[in-house]
Structures are given as C-alpha cells and as structure tokens.
Design a protein around this motif. Structure first.
Motif, PDB file in Angstrom:
ATOM      1  N   ILE A 212      -9.032  -0.648  -0.834  1.00 22.16           N
ATOM      2  CA  ILE A 212      -7.751  -0.619  -0.144  1.00 22.16           C
ATOM      3  C   ILE A 212      -7.100  -2.009  -0.107  1.00 22.16           C
ATOM      4  CG2 ILE A 212      -8.867  -0.930   2.110  1.00 22.16           C
ATOM      5  CD1 ILE A 212      -5.937   1.376   1.646  1.00 22.16           C
TER       6      ILE A 212
ATOM      7  N   LYS B 114      -4.204  -5.464  -3.606  1.00 24.61           N
ATOM      8  CA  LYS B 114      -2.744  -5.402  -3.486  1.00 24.61           C
ATOM      9  C   LYS B 114      -2.062  -5.333  -4.843  1.00 24.61           C
ATOM     10  CE  LYS B 114      -2.433  -8.100   0.742  1.00 24.61           C
ATOM     11  NZ  LYS B 114      -1.820  -9.272   1.344  1.00 24.61           N
TER      12      LYS B 114
ATOM     13  N   HIS C 144       0.799  -1.223   0.000  1.00 23.66           N
ATOM     14  CA  HIS C 144       0.000   0.000   0.000  1.00 23.66           C
ATOM     15  C   HIS C 144       0.832   1.272   0.000  1.00 23.66           C
ATOM     16  CE1 HIS C 144      -2.976  -2.999   1.086  1.00 23.66           C
ATOM     17  NE2 HIS C 144      -3.858  -2.164   0.587  1.00 23.66           N
TER      18      HIS C 144
END
Lengths: 644, 198
Positions: free
Chosen positions: A372, A375, A329
């Motif tokens: 979020i 990945k 992230h």
C-alpha cells in the motif's frame, strides 16, 4: 405508501415538497435540472416555482423569501454556484429565518460540465453546513434534515448530490407530502442589512457556531461509524455505495477462497461514512481514528475528507497514516467506480486479489497485490482504461463525440458565418449550450469557450489585441439573458468592434427545454411578456441589428457579411426553434441519379442524418428533420424535398 | 441481476431502462438505474445501467458482471462488452449508426465487422433485424421496445411479454401504446424466428 422509481433529482424534489418548501428557484444545469422541474410538475398548488434568469438571481429571490420565515430551495449545477457566490458569501453572514437549502449538483467525470470543482470546498469557504447524500433514497430523507438544520441554526445550508445520485434512479418507499409552511412575514430589523460592524459580529458568531455544529453532526444519523480493527475506510456520497459493493464483493471472494484454502481470517476494518463534510463531525471522526494504524479515504473530486482527517491527526497527535488522493492511492480526477474502490480497498486491506473465480473480475485493471505504501503506481492512469478495454482482436470502434442534432438550426447559423467569413481573418468565440458543439469537425466554429456569457467579453479582449480581426461572439438565447447582456453593454460603452451572433432557438435546449425570459412562459404556467432580444440590443445601443432565419442560407450569409462590415457592435439574431420543440418538416432525399458522390454535403455540414453508402450520399429517414440546408449546399441539385 | 443498455443518444435507451425497472417493480423487486443525460447524449455513446435485486448499493454495473446487455447499435454493443459477465446474453440491433466522424473519414466502419466480433466473443447472442421489425410497426422510433421484446423473448430478461406489456402501459402515453406493444411482440417474434443466435 407505495414503491416508486424515482430519479435522485425527483427524490430531492419530493423530499423538499414533503418538508413543506414554499418557494423554489433555480437555473437549469446538468445534473441538477430535474429537481426544479419535478417540484413544478408535482406542485400541490401552494409552492412558488421559478426558473430565474441566472443562479445569482435565483439565490437572492429564495433568500428574500427565507427572510420571511418560508422554507425555500435553490437549485443549480456546480458552476452555477460560481455565479451565485456573491450573494452566497454575504448570506452566510446575514442568515435566514425559514429553512433555506441551496442544492448544488457536482459532476465528477466531468460528464457534462466545464470543471470538476468540489462544492464541499465552497461550503467550508462560506462556512456553511453541507449535506452529501449517497443514494436517491438517502437524498429523499436528507433534504428534510437539511431544512431542519437550516432553521435550527438560522443559516442557509448547501446540499450537494453528484451526477450518479442525481441521475441514478431507485425504487423508493414514498410517504405522503406535508403541508407547506405557513405564510411568511417579513419583520423589519437591522439584522437584514449587512454593514462592516454587523459583519464583524456575525463572523464571530459563525466561528462560535462551528464547534457546536461539529458536535451536532457527530450524532447526525447519516454520519455513521461501523466495524472494528486497526484499519479504517472513510468515505461519503456516492463513493460510499461503491465502497459497500467493493467490500461485499471482497467478502464473497474471501468466502469462495476459504472454501478451498481454509486459511480464513476475517476482514477487519472500521467504516466511517461522512454525510456532512462541513462542519466535519469531529467527535465521531476521533472515535473512528482512535486505535487505527491506517486510513484509506475513498471520495470523488477533491481530497476533502482526507485533508480533514490529516488535520485531526495533526491536531490530536494521532499516529495514523491517511491514504487517498494526496498520497496517490486513489485517482486525482474523474469519477469513481466499484472497480476503483475495490482495487484501492483490496490493496489497503492487504487482501490477495483472487479475481478469476469471483463475481467481480478486475483482471482488466492489471490489479496487482502490492504494498500500500508504494506511491509510484498510479491508479488514475489505469482507470482511464476501465471502460474501454482494448482486447487484441477487437475491431477499431468508431469515435462518437456528441454532435449537433440533424436539423439543428445552429448548424445552419455556424455554416452561414463560416461561408460569410471565408478567406477573412476572424475569430469565433463560443459560449455554453448546445452550440458549444459547433466546435466539432467539419464546422470547427468555436475557437474559445470559457463559461456562461464569456464569449461576448472574450471576443472584446481578443479584439483589443488584434484590431484587424473580425471578432464574433456566439451566444444562445437563454445564455444571453443569463449573463450575456452585461457583456454587450461593456462592448457598446467601450466602443469595441464585435459581431454578436445570437442563436435564438426559443428554448434552453441543452438542459432539456426550459423556458426563459424570451419565451413568454413561466414555470407557474403563466404566459408572461416576452422579452424581445432585438429590443434589448437596441436599447443597449447596438448599431446594427438583423433578425433572420438561418435556414435560408443566402440571406443568412448576406446578413453576416453586412454585420461584419459595421464598426462598433453589430448583431445578427438567427431565429429558428430547436428541432425538439417543433414538428419535423417534410423529409429530404438524395436522388442517386443526380448525386455525383462529391461528398460536399457531408464534408461541409457534418449532419448526422447524411451517411455515405457505396459511392453516394444517403439521408437517414429516421433522423432527417427537413431543414433543407443540405439541399441548399448541394452543387448538383441532387437533394430534394419541400423548401422551408 | 445486472443489465446494460448501450447505444447512441436519441435511441430511446432511457425509456427502455424505465420499462425494465417498471417490470421489476411490478413484481415487488428493488431496482437501481443510472442514465446518461446532458451534453453526452447528443449523438454520443449512451449507456444505461439497470440493477435488480436486494443488497445493491451502486447505480453502476461493475465490469464483467452484466447478465444481459441490450445493444442498440453493433459498435456500441462491442464498446460495452467489457461489462458482460462470462456466459452473459447479448441482444443486439443489426443496424449500424455511422457517426459523422466515420462519414467524414475515409475508413468509415461496417456493422458487420462488429457483429462478427460479437459472434466470436459472446456465448449467447441474439441479433435483431431491427429494420424489419420497425418497418412492420411503421416507425423507426420503436426500436427500443422491439429490443425489449427480443430480450424478453430470449428468456434472458426474466420477464414475460405480458409483464412487459403491463409495464409499457404504465410508462408510455396512451397514443403511443398500441404501436409499441406491436413492436414488443414483433421483437420477440424476430428472435423466435431465429435470425441469428449463437
């Protein structure tokens, strides 16, 4: 009390003076150099300041002074700590009497370094406290805290600013300096002598100390916890500044959006700022993690805070997901920016990315509002493009790598070796300094470069594998004293054929012209005995030592040819001062009548002062230092001026 | 206010950003700056960031937020253009500095291509005839103060030439002062004479 513009490094220096530092040592290295220079410049008169020969010596000198109860500071860059790690690891066990702060500047990017190593790891490896300032003004305050903690726990502490704190400037409210600490006195005691039995006891004490420090740091005012909600952001150092700006921009963005849409929901988050990454402020961290679903960590270099938080979540069975570098992230390498922080936070807080109307436009980052947990998307790749955004119609920009200055004597030295070895099998090992730039086209004279002093020894290894090759080792004067000498002893002792080329420009040039043992000057302003490089080499048993002016091309080439023919260790010392410490000579000009347009001067030397205009070479009068090398290279005697 | 100063190592960019910071502090404003120091500065691209005002945390200017960009070299101005906000102002020196790589390669590069691009993409552009200004002042080393003069003269910097002069007095050594003050005013005059302004 006045407002002054201080660079982070100056702020650290002024903060240390205010804290009563009495002995300051270090070795130059970007981005740390200006700290020690500022102490020397602003010395109230009772501080001893030295550029030591290397970081290991610097740390040991400061340790000795700290044994007596004086406050001491050591400064270096991150790779310097590798050199000083031997005394550091043992000193962590022995401890100190007076406060001792080891300032180690990290260089995310890296902007001017070999590695992107993270000194916070060194702190946990050595089990020492580390302070991580987020701005020049915080550094100014925090350096005083570092001395206080060091004295309280009788341990050296690390202080780790990063480039943007070191070389960022801020208007700072300045407080008058304190007096230096009282005179030191060494009290004899077995505790100063490291022995296995003592080490065992000290190891236990250090482990016992860790939870105490973790608790103490939980109430340290620079470690802060604010906000509320189910999501948390953890950050520290300069990334804290980027995070604050990113959140501020996001809030402004929400405001202008809400004016239009009225679907207001406040952005809820907790913000955890960690100024002491080791020992980790556990109590405060647990308070932060309590009630959270997810955490985003914004930090540079390695995932240090991220791993600490994951560890705590495991240890205390907390159902909190932690996102950061490990989860993809945030970027794995390179320095952070407001854009990187903004992008990560926008996604994390699940905020729509309405950038077009907002102050901070991130359209260039192709930021999309995505889950979020995805990945797959690598922020790191996109970040490569943040500064140089190629717009379709933008003309191709010239590549502008750093190069040796016009008139730099290193150019002449490299060129002489290149000429002397033309057609011969030779490998050129380089070292750390301005002369690493000899790697650039058209010289291309740096085949290897590893770390300070390694060129001399790498050349020996290369030679063991290929004895029919002439192995050159280039090293600057300051680097020679720093860690080159041991390599020469190794070559002489083991009878290895290498040719040493010492590039002696009478200064430590790359970091801004610091004195060293060969210059005969010290940071206390004294004139010291100059240590002669030829005399050192002679004492070490080097068979042939020639000193010559590299700007005399013919002599320089001959000197290199002679040295290359010697069995064993030979040396050529090219002596000519750095252009920045001498006045320029009379300038050279190209006679357009005589210039044939062969471009030999440009193609052979790559001097930034020589440019190409229509079909002739031209010398830029703003850059020419009158070194005369181009005149010696020109086959048509078209370049004129005063010979050196 | 966010200001970007972009150019090549050795052009006096760090000093120019100090002078701007000093001008701001004289008026009681808060300042943050960030510079390029070390290996990157040896003839490489150099960008200085200057940020003036309250509630500023980061030393670096974010993309598309610079109110003013001072380009010390045409190609470097183009390179730093992503920092400029829409409707932002650019002051640029006309003189191109060709890197060794450009001299070595066949293509080279022309400053005019870069200036044309700036004219097409910048709403407020001022091109400073830096060679003319520097030759009037008798030294190529005053380029930085000449550009500061131009920036102040354009009104985009937010400081008067007299304020800049006071800042120069506190930043520069005495022996360099008169030449730089001359360059400051000459730079501003170069703008007024309206060399090229889009």
């Amino acid at each position: 009390m006045e407002q002054v513009l201080l660079m982070g490094n100056e702020a650290i220096a002024m903060g240390a003076i205010r804290a009563g530092v009495a002995v300051v040592t270090g070795y130059p290295g970007t981005p740390s150099t200006e700290i020690l220079e500022t102490v020397a410049r602003k010395n109230p008169g009772n501080i001893y300041v030295e550029w030591s020969v290397n970081e290991k010596s610097a740390l040991e000198v400061a340790a000795g002074a700290a044994y007596t109860g004086l406050r001491t500071m050591v400064t270096m860059k991150q790779v310097g700590l590798n050199v000083a790690s031997d005394p550091l690891m043992s000193l962590a066990y022995i401890g100190v009497e007076g406060g001792m702060v080891i300032v180690v500047a990290d260089d995310p990017g890296p902007i001017s370094s070999q590695t992107e190593q993270d000194t916070r790891h060194f702190a946990s490896f050595a089990k020492l406290p580390v302070f991580d300032p987020s701005s020049p003004e915080e550094a100014y305050q925090m350096i005083g805290d570092a001395f206080a903690y060091s004295e309280k726990y009788k341990t050296p502490v690390l202080f780790r600013p990063t480039t943007r704190v070191c070389h960022g400037s801020a208007s700072i409210i300045f407080e008058p300096a304190q007096a230096a600490s009282s005179a030191g006195a060494f009290v004899k005691n077995p505790k100063w002598t490291i022995f296995p039995r003592l080490s065992y006891e000290k190891h236990l004490q250090i482990e016992d100390r860790r939870p105490i420090l973790e608790a103490d740091f939980s109430s340290y005012p620079c470690n802060t916890l604010t906000g509320s909600g189910k999501r948390g952001i953890a950050t520290g150092g300069i990334s804290y500044a980027y995070t604050c700006e990113a959140i501020q921009a996001l809030k402004e963005c929400r405001q202008c959006e809400n004016d239009v849409q009225k679907n207001s929901s406040d952005i809820d988050y907790k913000l955890f700022k960690v100024s002491t990454p080791h020992p980790f402020p556990v109590k405060l961290a647990l308070e932060f993690l309590s009630g959270l679903d997810e955490v985003l960590v914004i930090e540079e270099l390695d995932p240090v805070l991220e791993k600490e938080l994951i560890f705590l979540c495991g240890q205390y069975h907390l159902p909190v997901k932690v996102f950061g570098k490990l989860s993809g992230h945030s970027p794995q390498a390179g320095e952070n920016s407001v854009e990187i922080a903004r992008k990560a936070i926008t996604k994390f807080l699940k905020q729509p990315n309405q950038d077009e109307d907002c102050r901070l436009n991130l359209s260039t980052l192709n930021a999309k509002h995505e889950d979020i947990h995805n990945k797959e998307e690598s922020i790191a790749e996109e970040d490569q493009q943040t500064v140089e955004v190629i717009q379709p119609e933008q003309p191709a920009l010239p590549v502008r790598p750093p190069v040796l200055c016009a008139g730099c004597p290193h150019r002449a030295s490299f060129y002489a070796v290149k000429k002397a070895m033309k057609g011969k099998k030779a490998v050129f090992s380089g070292d750390i300094g301005c002369y690493t730039l000899g790697n650039a086209s058209p010289l291309e004279m740096v085949d290897t470069c590893l770390c300070m002093g390694a060129g001399i020894t790498i050349a020996q290894g290369l030679h063991r594998a290929e004895p029919d090759t002439v192995n050159f080792a280039f090293i600057g004067d300051s680097t020679f004293f720093h860690s080159g000498i041991a390599g020469v002893i190794n070559a002489v002792y083991n009878e290895t054929d290498i040719v040493l080329i010492i590039l002696d420009n009478s200064t430590t040039a790359m970091t801004g012209h610091q004195p060293h043992p060969g210059t005969g000057k010290t940071m206390m302003g004294n004139i010291a005995e100059k240590i002669s490089i030829p005399a050192v080499l002679q004492a070490l048993g080097v068979k042939q030592i020639t000193t010559c002016n590299p700007l005399n091309l013919k002599q320089a080439v001959a000197a290199v040819q002679d040295a290359a023919a010697v069995r064993g260790v030979s040396a050529v010392i090219f002596e000519y001062p750095c252009i920045s410490i001498v006045k320029p000579g009379p300038q050279f000009t190209v006679d357009p009548e005589k210039c044939s347009g062969c471009k030999r001067c440009i193609k052979e030397l790559g001097c930034p002062a020589i440019t190409w205009k229509l079909d002739k070479a031209e010398i830029d009068s703003a850059l020419c230092y009158g070194c005369s090398l181009c005149a010696q290279v020109c086959s048509f005697a078209a370049i004129g001026g005063e010979p050196v | 206010m966010n200001i970007i100063l972009a150019g090549v190592g050795g052009q006096g960019i760090v000093l120019a950003s100090k002078v701007i910071a000093q001008s701001a502090m004289q008026k009681g404003l808060k300042v943050r700056t960030a510079e390029t120091i070390g290996m990157a500065q040896r003839g490489g691209c150099v960008v200085s960031h200057v940020r003036i005002g309250e509630n500023i945390h980061a030393p670096l200017v974010a993309l598309k937020t610079a109110d003013l960009m001072i380009g010390f070299e045409p190609a470097e101005a183009v390179r730093a253009l992503p920092f400029l906000r829409p409707q932002g102002t650019v002051i640029v020196s006309q003189k191109a500095i060709k890197p060794v790589t450009a001299s070595l390669s066949a293509e080279g590069y022309e400053g005019k291509t870069m200036l044309d691009y700036l004219q097409n993409n910048v709403s407020r552009l001022y091109i400073v005839d830096s060679d003319a200004v520097c030759s009037v002042c008798g030294s190529p080393k005053v380029l930085n103060t000449a550009l500061l003069g131009a920036a102040a003269g354009s009104g985009a910097l937010g400081f008067t030439l007299t304020e800049m002069e006071t800042a120069l007095e506190s930043v520069l050594p005495v022996k360099l002062l008169s030449m730089n003050i001359q360059a400051l005013w000459a730079g501003a005059q170069n703008i007024e004479e309206g060399n090229i302004c889009v």
